[in-house]
Design a protein around this motif. Structure first.
Motif, short mmCIF file in Angstrom:
data_model
loop_
_atom_site.label_atom_id
_atom_site.label_comp_id
_atom_site.label_asym_id
_atom_site.label_seq_id
_atom_site.Cartn_x
_atom_site.Cartn_y
_atom_site.Cartn_z
N GLU A 266 0.82 -1.22 0.00
CA GLU A 266 0.00 0.00 0.00
C GLU A 266 0.85 1.27 0.00
OE1 GLU A 266 -2.41 -0.48 3.43
OE2 GLU A 266 -3.63 -2.10 2.57
N ILE A 267 2.14 1.12 0.25
CA ILE A 267 3.03 2.28 0.25
C ILE A 267 3.42 2.62 -1.18
CG2 ILE A 267 5.24 3.21 1.03
CD1 ILE A 267 5.10 1.31 3.41
N HIS A 268 3.02 3.78 -1.63
CA HIS A 268 3.32 4.21 -2.99
C HIS A 268 4.55 5.10 -2.98
CE1 HIS A 268 -0.49 2.53 -4.35
NE2 HIS A 268 -1.10 3.18 -3.35
N THR A 269 5.56 4.69 -3.71
CA THR A 269 6.81 5.44 -3.76
C THR A 269 7.10 5.90 -5.18
OG1 THR A 269 8.04 3.37 -4.06
CG2 THR A 269 7.81 4.20 -1.81
N GLU A 270 7.89 6.96 -5.28
CA GLU A 270 8.16 7.56 -6.59
C GLU A 270 9.32 6.89 -7.32
OE1 GLU A 270 8.81 11.67 -5.87
OE2 GLU A 270 6.76 12.07 -5.23
N ASN A 271 10.22 6.24 -6.61
CA ASN A 271 11.36 5.63 -7.26
C ASN A 271 11.86 4.43 -6.45
OD1 ASN A 271 13.17 6.72 -5.16
ND2 ASN A 271 12.75 8.70 -6.15
N ALA A 272 12.87 3.75 -6.99
CA ALA A 272 13.39 2.54 -6.36
C ALA A 272 14.02 2.84 -5.00
CB ALA A 272 14.41 1.88 -7.28
N ALA A 273 14.72 3.97 -4.89
CA ALA A 273 15.37 4.32 -3.62
C ALA A 273 14.34 4.52 -2.51
CB ALA A 273 16.21 5.58 -3.80
N ALA A 274 13.23 5.17 -2.86
CA ALA A 274 12.18 5.38 -1.87
C ALA A 274 11.53 4.06 -1.47
CB ALA A 274 11.13 6.34 -2.43
N ALA A 275 11.44 3.12 -2.41
CA ALA A 275 10.86 1.81 -2.10
C ALA A 275 11.75 1.05 -1.13
CB ALA A 275 10.68 1.01 -3.39
N VAL A 276 13.07 1.16 -1.31
CA VAL A 276 14.02 0.52 -0.40
C VAL A 276 13.91 1.14 0.99
CG1 VAL A 276 16.47 0.19 0.13
CG2 VAL A 276 15.62 -0.17 -2.20
N ASP A 277 13.82 2.46 1.04
CA ASP A 277 13.65 3.16 2.33
C ASP A 277 12.41 2.65 3.05
OD1 ASP A 277 15.91 4.67 1.97
OD2 ASP A 277 14.85 6.47 1.31
N ALA A 278 11.31 2.53 2.31
CA ALA A 278 10.05 2.09 2.90
C ALA A 278 10.17 0.67 3.44
CB ALA A 278 8.93 2.17 1.87
N MET A 279 10.83 -0.21 2.67
CA MET A 279 10.97 -1.61 3.09
C MET A 279 11.77 -1.72 4.38
SD MET A 279 12.82 -4.79 1.12
CE MET A 279 14.47 -4.21 1.56
N TYR A 280 12.93 -1.05 4.42
CA TYR A 280 13.77 -1.18 5.60
C TYR A 280 13.20 -0.42 6.80
CZ TYR A 280 17.53 -3.71 3.31
OH TYR A 280 18.27 -4.68 2.67
N TYR A 281 12.51 0.68 6.55
CA TYR A 281 11.86 1.39 7.65
C TYR A 281 10.80 0.49 8.29
CZ TYR A 281 9.25 4.91 10.26
OH TYR A 281 8.62 5.62 11.27
#
Length: 299
Positions: A266-281
């Motif tokens: 459900e977390i929508h991110t703008e790029n791959a780096a933001a997706a990694v941040d969301a996963m590890y957070y």
């Protein structure tokens, strides 16, 4: 990049007072470098986000925690190759000297053989990740092997100069897990996941591995009353995480359940780096919440 699958847990005996910048500078001084031709192994810190980029930051602060990784490269020399060449060397030595080789001379020849094979040996790389949560005073290492965790810890301590940590105190955990099953009462937010390992405290080779077993059915009572204890117990926590809790205090086979998978989707991110941040957070926050509830149960 993936969620940690295992946690070897250590607690700090005092505050971890390294700032992010100071910690990263320390890691930068010991970067991973490929294993030299004549060396059996090499190890150093690397980026967990971009393991193949030597210039990528070696420290990844996220959610109040510091994530970092150690990369190891080892030379692999098949033992049968070493034995074959050593036998040839010994045979040649004994023919030339007209006598049996001594143990000391044999050891020296073996070292020569290994040195000669080293430049041609295959290499094997391994990665071990860890995180430090200063607020919780926790160091968690992502490996199922206690020896690998201790080796990691030794290298990190040498890098930082000192590292006042100790294993979590799990002296009573086997008895505690056994009591949960025997009383059929688990702590709030924890449920049995139908797997475990029972071991006889008087005879360690007497063990029962349970898979897809209804642990609370009562059919284990005779074993428990006879003194057997749980050395490993599969649990689920808040329908978010599944894991195996071991009697030494470590967590193994960690898996994120549908609730957390859905949260990540459900977390929508703008790029791959933001997706990694969301996963590890999400990983750090979830582990922190879990350990807040789990570690007090070790006492």
């Amino acid at each position: 990049m993936s969620f940690f699958k295992h946690l070897q847990l250590y607690t700090f005996e005092k505050e971890f007072d390294f700032s992010a910048s100071t910690f990263e500078k320390a890691l930068d001084k010991v970067p991973f470098l490929p294993c030299p031709a004549l060396m059996p192994m090499s190890q150093g810190f690397h980026s967990i986000i971009s393991p193949s980029d030597p210039d990528a930051p070696k420290l990844y602060p996220i959610g109040g925690a510091y994530l970092f990784g150690l990369k190891l490269e080892e030379k692999i020399i098949p033992s049968n190759v070493t034995a074959q060449l050593l036998a040839q060397k010994i045979d040649a030595f004994e023919k030339e000297e007209a006598r049996k080789i001594s143990a000391k001379e044999k050891m020296r020849l073996k070292e020569d053989v290994i040195s000669s094979l080293m430049p041609r040996a295959f290499t094997q790389q391994k990665h071990i990740e860890a995180y430090i949560n200063p607020k919780q005073k926790i160091l968690a290492i992502n490996t199922s092997s206690l020896q690998k965790a201790e080796d990691f810890l030794s290298f990190l301590r040498k890098t930082l100069g000192s590292l006042p940590v100790k294993r979590v105190n799990a002296d009573k955990l086997a008895a505690t897990m056994t009591r949960w099953v025997k009383s059929k009462k688990f702590p709030a937010h924890f449920v049995s996941d139908s797997q475990g390992l029972l071991v006889d405290s008087r005879e360690v080779f007497h063990r029962i591995r349970l898979t897809q077993h209804e642990l609370l059915s009562g059919d284990l009572d005779n074993f428990l009353n006879a003194g057997m204890e749980f050395q490993a117990l599969a649990l689920q926590w808040r329908a978010q995480l599944g894991f195996t809790l071991k009697a030494d205090g470590s967590l193994a086979q960690i898996k994120f359940l549908e609730v957390l998978k859905d949260t990540l989707d459900e977390i929508h991110t703008e790029n791959a780096a933001a997706a990694v941040d969301a996963m590890y957070y999400l990983m750090v926050e979830t582990f922190s919440a879990l350990l807040d509830e789990l570690l007090p149960l070790y006492a």
